[in-house]
Design an enzyme around this catalytic site. Structure first.
Site, PDB file in Angstrom:
ATOM      1  N   LYS A 176       0.609  -1.135  -0.188  1.00 16.33           N
ATOM      2  CA  LYS A 176      -0.250   0.018  -0.175  1.00 16.33           C
ATOM      3  C   LYS A 176       1.059   1.181   0.009  1.00 16.33           C
ATOM      4  CE  LYS A 176      -3.963   1.951   2.691  1.00 16.33           C
ATOM      5  NZ  LYS A 176      -4.466   1.655   3.887  1.00 16.33           N
ATOM      6  N   SER A 217     -10.008  -0.518   7.025  1.00 19.14           N
ATOM      7  CA  SER A 217      -8.882   0.028   5.791  1.00 19.14           C
ATOM      8  C   SER A 217      -8.744  -1.495   5.047  1.00 19.14           C
ATOM      9  CB  SER A 217      -8.122   1.241   5.444  1.00 19.14           C
ATOM     10  OG  SER A 217      -8.961   1.940   5.770  1.00 19.14           O
ATOM     11  N   SER A 229      -9.522   1.591   3.080  1.00 16.39           N
ATOM     12  CA  SER A 229      -8.888   2.759   1.921  1.00 16.39           C
ATOM     13  C   SER A 229      -7.594   1.888   0.949  1.00 16.39           C
ATOM     14  CB  SER A 229      -8.089   3.927   2.706  1.00 16.39           C
ATOM     15  OG  SER A 229      -7.360   2.781   3.754  1.00 16.39           O
TER      16      SER A 229
END
Length: 485
Positions: free
Chosen positions: A79, A178, A154
């Site tokens: 990420k 997330s 997210s």
């Protein structure tokens, strides 16, 4: 089976046995990225050259008879809010669009030592603030099961990359859901470890008392394998827990007979999609057939988790994001006439709407006259939420809940209504507020869209979550489904 859809365990075994090479796996994965990335848009940066170099190093180690590591040749996506030395780390924000960090996050270092092959940095909601990856500065990531729908957020890019075969496993971060929510939307396994189990050093801070890094994988075994690599004490992170960490793979084939699983009545409410409800009921039957015992429990303060989260998380974010001022690194407005104007213009131009909304909300909650009424009260209720879980765990070994109230929603469906968007994390936030481990497990489909259930455990009891999730997985076929791309 295509090389990019092999499990991490299969890849390491085959590479170590010299049945395939790490370079072959890497090439297959990067070719897959090239083929499907225009549809999915999971990556902000693809690191093909670096990945092939890392793969060659694994093959060379094996040729020399050295141990290539537990993730030898496994393609891993990261990420884009985790620091990677020499690789752009943007947080999907204009303010860090061209930022190249000089150091690696601890988890990134650990992946390198384990022999992993980096595929690239994945898209996210800006600064990890969002539930759909629609808040990215660059582009929205699409759900591999339905390109008209969001992958969740997210960590939407990480979840989509694993579901689409653009990575074998991935790292995400989870502040209020997330990892678990996008894992549910994309039909894969997503684990949020206990707060303090995985180092946050090098993770760009959103809400420091809630953030935690964890794995995405297509199987529970791969999630355990990745957790083995990243968990552990780190002196560079003052909140890192200095305890003995087990071998998480050792839990997988243990019996779940007699385990007590609580069903919190506050999580089984009106508003849950019928397809989600059916999948949960079916999952309970599977686990009962394996000897697990269910009982209803109550978590009465659950209903406050949304307002508590949206006071504490923005308050911490408003403080953490004060460092983006155009002075030391990141975007700077050069048109400003003085330093005060430079600060305000840099932040006005550099941050997106949702980030600004949360900075404003957090600054308000921390301001004189409101601190006691809002922020301090939220901290007190957070303690009550944690105590609810503590009480429940005196009766049961773990909890089972839906991960999300609905399957993935369509693009634009919730963007005009922030509260409706926030509600998609209603079942995951309390786990962060209490600092507990949680795992999202694929449990079937509602039409063509994946649905999942969540298991919540005692602090540092990831082993029990993995054991139950693995038992369910071994007695169902949902984890074998692949999106048609």
């Amino acid at each position: 089976m295509e090389l990019y859809y092999l499990s991490a365990k299969e890849i390491t075994e085959k590479i170590k046995a010299k049945e395939i090479s790490a370079v072959e796996v890497a090439k297959a994965t990067f070719d897959r990225i090239e083929a499907v990335e225009p549809k999915i848009q999971a990556y902000v940066t693809v690191t093909r050259e670096l990945g092939l170099k890392m793969a060659r190093e694994v093959d060379e180690k094996i040729a020399r008879g050295e141990d290539p590591g537990p993730l030898a040749g496994v393609p891993v996506a990261i990420k884009d809010n985790m620091s990677t030395a020499g690789i752009r780390t943007t947080c999907s924000s204009k303010i860090l669009e061209n930022y190249i960090p000089p150091y690696d996050a601890t988890v990134v270092e650990k992946l390198k030592e384990a022999g992993a092959v980096f595929t690239g940095k994945t898209n996210l909601d800006e600064f990890a603030m969002g539930s759909s990856t629609e808040n990215s500065r660059f582009f929205p990531t699409r759900n591999p099961w339905d390109l008209e729908r969001v992958p969740g957020g997210s960590s939407g890019g990480s979840a989509a990359s694993v579901a689409a075969g653009e990575a074998v496993v991935a790292l995400g971060s989870d502040t209020g859901g997330s990892i678990r929510q996008p894992a549910a939307f994309c039909g894969i396994v997503g684990l949020k470890p206990t707060y303090g189990a995985v180092s946050r050093y090098g993770l760009v801070a959103f809400a420091s008392s809630l953030d935690q890094i964890g794995p995405f994988a297509r199987t529970v075994e791969d999630a355990a394998l990745l957790l083995n690599v990243i968990a552990g004490h780190d002196p560079k992170d003052s909140t890192s827990a200095d305890i003995e960490y087990p071998d998480y793979l050792s839990f997988l084939n243990q019996d779940i007979k007699g385990l007590k699983i609580g069903l919190p009545k506050e999580y089984f409410i009106d508003g849950i999609d019928a397809g989600v409800k059916k999948a949960i009921d079916d999952a309970i039957k599977v686990l009962e057939s394996l000897g697990a015992v269910f009982e209803e429990v109550s978590l009465p303060h659950t209903k406050y988790s949304l307002p508590v989260y949206y006071l504490i998380a923005p308050a911490e974010a408003s403080s953490n994001l004060a460092r983006y001022d155009g002075v030391r690194y990141g975007y700077r407005d050069f048109e400003a006439e003085d330093v005060v104007e430079m600060f305000s213009r840099t932040r006005a131009e550099g941050f997106g709407a949702e980030v600004k909304r949360r900075i404003m909300l957090g600054t308000y909650a921390l301001s004189a006259g409101y601190y006691d009424a809002y922020y301090l009260k939220a901290l007190k209720v957070r303690t009550l939420i944690k105590e609810d879980f503590d009480r429940a765990f005196t009766k049961v070994d773990l909890l089972l809940t839906p991960t999300t109230p609905t399957p993935a929603f369509k693009f634009g469906e919730k963007t005009s209504d922030p509260v409706s968007m926030y509600l998609s994390d209603i079942f995951t936030m309390a786990v962060n507020l209490a600092g507990l481990p949680g795992i999202s497990v694929p449990a079937g489909f509602d039409g063509h869209l994946p649905v999942s259930f969540q298991l919540i455990g005692k602090p540092f009891d990831e082993g029990t979550l993995l054991k139950v999730a693995h038992a369910f997985e071994q007695n169902t076929e949902f984890h074998k489904a692949r999106p048609k791309l």
